[in-house]
Write a protein that holds these residues in place. Structure first.
Motif, mmCIF file in Angstrom:
data_model
loop_
_atom_site.group_PDB
_atom_site.id
_atom_site.type_symbol
_atom_site.label_atom_id
_atom_site.label_comp_id
_atom_site.label_asym_id
_atom_site.label_seq_id
_atom_site.Cartn_x
_atom_site.Cartn_y
_atom_site.Cartn_z
ATOM 1 N N THR A 72 23.753 -2.829 8.308
ATOM 2 C CA THR A 72 24.479 -4.061 8.126
ATOM 3 C C THR A 72 24.642 -4.810 9.371
ATOM 4 O OG1 THR A 72 26.860 -2.425 8.913
ATOM 5 C CG2 THR A 72 26.125 -2.777 6.420
ATOM 6 N N ASP A 73 24.182 -4.337 10.604
ATOM 7 C CA ASP A 73 24.335 -4.957 11.974
ATOM 8 C C ASP A 73 22.942 -4.725 12.687
ATOM 9 O OD1 ASP A 73 24.866 -5.995 14.477
ATOM 10 O OD2 ASP A 73 26.644 -5.207 14.607
ATOM 11 N N PRO A 74 22.407 -5.896 12.756
ATOM 12 C CA PRO A 74 21.121 -5.637 13.693
ATOM 13 C C PRO A 74 21.279 -4.713 15.222
ATOM 14 C CG PRO A 74 21.129 -7.667 12.665
ATOM 15 C CD PRO A 74 22.294 -7.092 12.448
ATOM 16 N N ALA A 75 22.618 -5.288 15.434
ATOM 17 C CA ALA A 75 22.732 -4.705 17.143
ATOM 18 C C ALA A 75 22.737 -3.186 16.798
ATOM 19 C CB ALA A 75 24.179 -5.380 17.511
ATOM 20 N N ASP A 76 23.082 -2.642 15.740
ATOM 21 C CA ASP A 76 23.095 -0.874 15.729
ATOM 22 C C ASP A 76 21.544 -0.421 15.674
ATOM 23 O OD1 ASP A 76 25.794 -0.869 15.488
ATOM 24 O OD2 ASP A 76 25.745 -0.978 13.218
ATOM 25 N N PHE A 77 20.654 -1.163 15.723
ATOM 26 C CA PHE A 77 19.046 -0.759 15.493
ATOM 27 C C PHE A 77 18.913 0.360 16.595
ATOM 28 C CE2 PHE A 77 14.543 -0.702 16.343
ATOM 29 C CZ PHE A 77 14.240 -0.250 14.977
ATOM 30 N N ALA A 78 18.976 0.082 17.981
ATOM 31 C CA ALA A 78 18.635 1.002 18.750
ATOM 32 C C ALA A 78 19.241 2.444 18.670
ATOM 33 C CB ALA A 78 18.887 0.321 20.437
ATOM 34 N N ALA A 79 20.673 2.480 18.370
ATOM 35 C CA ALA A 79 21.260 3.637 18.361
ATOM 36 C C ALA A 79 20.826 4.336 16.924
ATOM 37 C CB ALA A 79 22.868 3.440 18.014
ATOM 38 N N PHE A 80 20.598 3.636 15.901
ATOM 39 C CA PHE A 80 19.993 4.138 14.650
ATOM 40 C C PHE A 80 18.878 4.721 14.906
ATOM 41 C CE2 PHE A 80 16.915 3.141 11.558
ATOM 42 C CZ PHE A 80 17.282 3.908 10.553
ATOM 43 N N ASN A 81 17.731 3.994 15.501
ATOM 44 C CA ASN A 81 16.453 4.522 15.800
ATOM 45 C C ASN A 81 16.335 5.806 16.671
ATOM 46 O OD1 ASN A 81 13.802 3.618 15.233
ATOM 47 N ND2 ASN A 81 13.625 3.581 17.545
ATOM 48 N N ALA A 82 17.376 5.882 17.472
ATOM 49 C CA ALA A 82 17.263 7.025 18.373
ATOM 50 C C ALA A 82 17.593 8.603 17.387
ATOM 51 C CB ALA A 82 18.465 7.053 19.484
ATOM 52 N N VAL A 83 18.519 8.493 16.772
ATOM 53 C CA VAL A 83 19.030 9.399 15.712
ATOM 54 C C VAL A 83 17.739 9.473 14.601
ATOM 55 C CG1 VAL A 83 20.399 10.267 13.952
ATOM 56 C CG2 VAL A 83 21.649 9.120 15.859
ATOM 57 N N TYR A 84 17.188 8.701 14.121
ATOM 58 C CA TYR A 84 16.193 8.590 13.047
ATOM 59 C C TYR A 84 14.966 9.278 13.941
ATOM 60 C CZ TYR A 84 12.497 7.187 9.940
ATOM 61 O OH TYR A 84 11.495 7.104 8.979
#
Length: 110
Positions: A66-78
């Motif tokens: 929902t928020d492109p600013a979350d991409f880095a944190a999401f990507n780290a978990v993924y």
């Protein structure tokens, strides 16, 4: 509410999973992209396990943030959760139907 969908569909050796949200074991969505992504992937793992599969069987993922600013944190978990070779992936910014930050749907083979 009755939602007309199947959680999974298997065609031959390909398993399609509906989009998974970051609900915890109590049915609540926690705060923050990291916790939601961890739960989302844990829920996918649990669904795959019912079919005798695991994350190494995932060949494709579509991820909605929902928020492109979350991409880095999401990507780290993924990246920490999925083994190499990583599944092909599309990541989109999109509004979700409930108050969640991430939804992931996958296709697995096995």
């Amino acid at each position: 509410m009755n939602i007309p969908l199947s959680k999974t569909r298997r065609i031959d050796n390909t398993l399609y999973l509906s989009g998974e949200l970051g609900f915890d074991t109590n049915g609540k969505i926690p705060e923050g992209i990291t916790a939601q992504t961890e739960n989302c992937i844990a829920n996918i793992k649990a669904t795959l396990a019912t079919e005798g599969l695991d994350l190494s069987h995932v060949i494709s993922a579509t991820c909605y943030l929902t928020d492109p600013a979350d991409f880095a944190a999401f990507n780290a978990v993924y990246a920490a959760a999925f083994p190499q070779p990583y599944p092909v992936r599309t990541t989109l910014a999109a509004a979700l139907m409930i108050d969640a930050k991430v939804e992931i749907t996958v296709i697995a083979q096995g």
